[in-house]
Motif scaffolding. Structure first.
Motif, short mmCIF file in Angstrom:
data_model
loop_
_atom_site.label_atom_id
_atom_site.label_comp_id
_atom_site.label_asym_id
_atom_site.label_seq_id
_atom_site.Cartn_x
_atom_site.Cartn_y
_atom_site.Cartn_z
N PRO A 73 10.42 26.92 12.17
CA PRO A 73 11.76 26.42 11.85
C PRO A 73 12.49 25.98 13.11
O PRO A 73 12.45 26.68 14.13
CB PRO A 73 12.45 27.64 11.22
CG PRO A 73 11.33 28.51 10.74
CD PRO A 73 10.22 28.31 11.72
N VAL A 74 13.14 24.84 13.05
CA VAL A 74 13.96 24.43 14.17
C VAL A 74 15.16 25.37 14.26
O VAL A 74 15.71 25.79 13.24
CB VAL A 74 14.41 22.96 14.04
CG1 VAL A 74 15.38 22.76 12.88
CG2 VAL A 74 15.03 22.46 15.34
N THR A 75 15.55 25.71 15.49
CA THR A 75 16.66 26.65 15.66
C THR A 75 17.48 26.28 16.89
O THR A 75 17.13 25.36 17.63
CB THR A 75 16.16 28.10 15.75
OG1 THR A 75 17.26 28.99 15.66
CG2 THR A 75 15.39 28.35 17.04
N HIS A 76 18.57 27.01 17.07
CA HIS A 76 19.58 26.71 18.10
C HIS A 76 20.14 25.30 17.88
O HIS A 76 20.24 24.48 18.78
CB HIS A 76 19.00 26.88 19.50
CG HIS A 76 18.56 28.28 19.77
ND1 HIS A 76 19.45 29.33 19.82
CD2 HIS A 76 17.33 28.82 19.96
CE1 HIS A 76 18.78 30.46 20.06
NE2 HIS A 76 17.50 30.18 20.14
N ILE A 77 20.52 25.09 16.61
CA ILE A 77 21.10 23.83 16.14
C ILE A 77 22.58 24.07 15.82
O ILE A 77 22.92 25.04 15.14
CB ILE A 77 20.37 23.37 14.86
CG1 ILE A 77 18.94 22.95 15.18
CG2 ILE A 77 21.11 22.26 14.15
CD1 ILE A 77 18.84 21.65 15.92
N SER A 78 23.45 23.20 16.28
CA SER A 78 24.87 23.29 15.91
C SER A 78 25.08 22.75 14.50
O SER A 78 24.22 22.08 13.93
CB SER A 78 25.72 22.48 16.90
OG SER A 78 25.46 21.09 16.74
N TYR A 79 26.25 23.05 13.95
CA TYR A 79 26.61 22.46 12.66
C TYR A 79 26.59 20.94 12.75
O TYR A 79 26.15 20.26 11.81
CB TYR A 79 28.00 22.95 12.22
CG TYR A 79 28.51 22.24 10.99
CD1 TYR A 79 28.09 22.63 9.72
CD2 TYR A 79 29.40 21.17 11.09
CE1 TYR A 79 28.54 21.97 8.58
CE2 TYR A 79 29.86 20.52 9.96
CZ TYR A 79 29.43 20.91 8.71
OH TYR A 79 29.88 20.25 7.60
N TYR A 80 27.08 20.40 13.84
CA TYR A 80 27.11 18.94 14.00
C TYR A 80 25.70 18.36 13.93
O TYR A 80 25.47 17.32 13.27
CB TYR A 80 27.73 18.57 15.35
CG TYR A 80 29.19 18.87 15.49
CD1 TYR A 80 30.09 18.66 14.44
CD2 TYR A 80 29.70 19.38 16.68
CE1 TYR A 80 31.44 18.93 14.57
CE2 TYR A 80 31.06 19.65 16.83
CZ TYR A 80 31.93 19.43 15.77
OH TYR A 80 33.26 19.69 15.91
N GLU A 81 24.74 19.01 14.57
CA GLU A 81 23.36 18.52 14.53
C GLU A 81 22.75 18.68 13.14
O GLU A 81 22.01 17.80 12.68
CB GLU A 81 22.53 19.27 15.58
CG GLU A 81 22.89 18.90 17.01
CD GLU A 81 22.38 19.90 18.02
OE1 GLU A 81 21.53 19.53 18.85
OE2 GLU A 81 22.85 21.06 17.99
N ALA A 82 23.05 19.81 12.50
CA ALA A 82 22.54 20.01 11.14
C ALA A 82 23.08 18.95 10.19
O ALA A 82 22.35 18.39 9.35
CB ALA A 82 22.93 21.41 10.65
N GLU A 83 24.35 18.64 10.31
CA GLU A 83 24.98 17.62 9.47
C GLU A 83 24.40 16.25 9.74
O GLU A 83 24.13 15.47 8.82
CB GLU A 83 26.49 17.63 9.74
CG GLU A 83 27.31 16.69 8.88
CD GLU A 83 27.51 17.20 7.46
OE1 GLU A 83 27.45 16.37 6.53
OE2 GLU A 83 27.70 18.41 7.28
N ALA A 84 24.16 15.93 11.02
CA ALA A 84 23.59 14.63 11.38
C ALA A 84 22.17 14.48 10.86
O ALA A 84 21.78 13.43 10.34
CB ALA A 84 23.63 14.45 12.90
#
Length: 428
Positions: free
Chosen positions: A290-301
């Motif tokens: 699983p990809v991790t250390h992702i911000s909300y902004y990156e998840a949304e993008a």
């Protein structure tokens, strides 16, 4: 009377066991550290390991011993100031961004502090009268859950502190299974309607921000069977995801430009190959994890890039509430997300553990919510602004700490926690 006495003894034993188990876990997590590691604070978001150890101890001293043990005297009068985190109603506190400047008290002094408070709490549980025992049991339970939260912060803070060191220190040697293949990404549909989410007091321990049970209207929706992998997120990077404004929220795009983000936190590109810093050291990206250390902004993008969206917290809770609380937790000692290899068709996988899953829901009070009385009312309610909700726990969350109603929250730009992405979509 006999039955009541049995219940009192059971409560004493339960509290003693829970207290000892939780406090020992913190000590276990700091065992691999060198003396010099205990004071580092590399950015304001993280705290030194020594501070986490002292603050969780301060919690028991301040809210239990000083309130319910008449003979108790402070371990150190300045600790009230040094190790209060943010409780304005308790008193002033040392600035958060300067915690790493405190070379004293030493780690040995902090260990003595923990030992002293442990002895005092244990004595109080064993010797206090029945009426007071039932009164303090709820506070002890909050204190233990509070310490479990700091155990998670402790691990993510250690990782960040190590990540900025050119030597790339290894917290723990561990050979990961590099052959495991992530199961295919599939979709599970859920029918909409009027549903109930949240939890009530009689349903077991919960924080005040999870209460009460309330009704929410949901349209039909679907959730991905697993979280997004490193390989899938790498495709977003290679398609110019960090250079294409059309996928990003305005604040997110500004953050990407200002912070010069080009990948998740802890990723490094060397000669065209991607590497990932973990608590086991620096190594090549495993595309199946699983990809991790992702911000909300990156998840949304990312969700925008694939034509999907993030789930709301109510969708997430309704979808997983019947799932067993199983997964990769801190007790497993892996401290890193692992590939989702289970493939039960039409079933959500690993709703708990591995990575916290961003939702598109802002952190707000539920209808009818009432914060705790007194200083503990500051625990959650004061942060209900400019934060987004995450669900499910991570590889450094305790399994006994998580539940379907649990609400974690961070600012949309934060990514030093083990945060990831589960996609959602609308169903016509």
């Amino acid at each position: 009377m006999v039955q009541q006495s049995i219940q009192t003894n059971e409560l004493r034993n339960q509290l003693l066991h829970s207290y000892e188990t939780t406090r020992k876990m913190t000590n276990k997590l700091v065992e691999p550290l060198e003396t010099e590691d205990f004071t580092i604070q590399s950015i304001p978001d993280v705290s030194p390991p020594k501070w986490h150890m002292a603050h969780t101890t301060w919690f028991f001293e301040t809210f239990i011993l000083k309130e319910y043990c008449e003979s108790y005297r402070s371990f150190h009068e300045e600790f009230d100031y040094l190790f209060n985190s943010y409780y304005e109603s308790v008193g002033s506190f040392f600035q958060r961004h300067s915690r790493g400047l405190l070379s004293r008290p030493s780690i040995e002094k902090v260990r003595s502090y923990r030992k002293n408070i442990d002895e005092e709490i244990t004595r109080l549980i064993k010797e206090t009268d029945e009426k007071k025992l039932f009164k303090i049991s709820g506070l002890i339970e909050i204190g233990l859950n509070h310490e479990q939260q700091h155990q998670e912060l402790l691990m993510t803070d250690i990782k960040y502190n190590f990540s900025i060191n050119p030597l790339k220190p290894v917290y723990r040697e561990l050979e990961m299974n590099s052959d495991a293949k992530a199961s295919p990404l599939e979709w599970v549909s859920f029918e909409g309607g009027l549903v109930e989410t949240g939890i009530d007091d009689e349903d077991g321990f919960s924080f005040d921000n999870e209460r009460p049970v309330h009704k929410v209207w949901l349209d039909s929706f679907e959730l991905a069977t697993r979280t997004v992998t490193n390989g899938e997120y790498l495709a977003f990077i290679e398609d110019g995801g960090y250079q294409r404004a059309e996928f990003w929220l305005s604040d997110g795009w500004s953050t990407v430009k200002n912070q010069k983000w080009e990948s998740p936190l802890h990723w490094e590109n060397k000669d065209g190959e991607w590497y990932n810093f973990t608590l086991h050291g620096l190594g090549p990206i495993n595309k199946e994890e699983p990809v991790t250390h992702i911000s909300y902004y990156e998840a949304e993008a990312y969700a925008s890039w694939v034509g999907k969206r993030l789930p709301t917290e109510a969708e997430w809770e309704v979808a997983v509430r019947d799932q067993p609380i199983e997964g990769n937790f801190v007790e497993d000692g892996v401290y890193h997300p692992v590939a989702s290899i289970k493939n039960d068709e039409g079933q959500l996988q690993k709703a708990y553990g591995d990575v916290w899953e961003w939702t598109k829901s802002p952190y707000m009070a539920y209808p009818g919510n009432k914060p705790l009385d007194g200083a503990l009312g500051e625990y959650n309610a004061k942060f209900m602004s400019n934060q987004m909700i995450l669900r499910g726990g991570s590889c450094v969350t305790s399994q006994s700490h998580i539940r379907p109603s649990y609400r974690n929250f961070f600012g949309p730009d934060k990514r030093w926690q083990f945060t990831g992405i589960r996609l959602a979509g609308d169903v016509e």
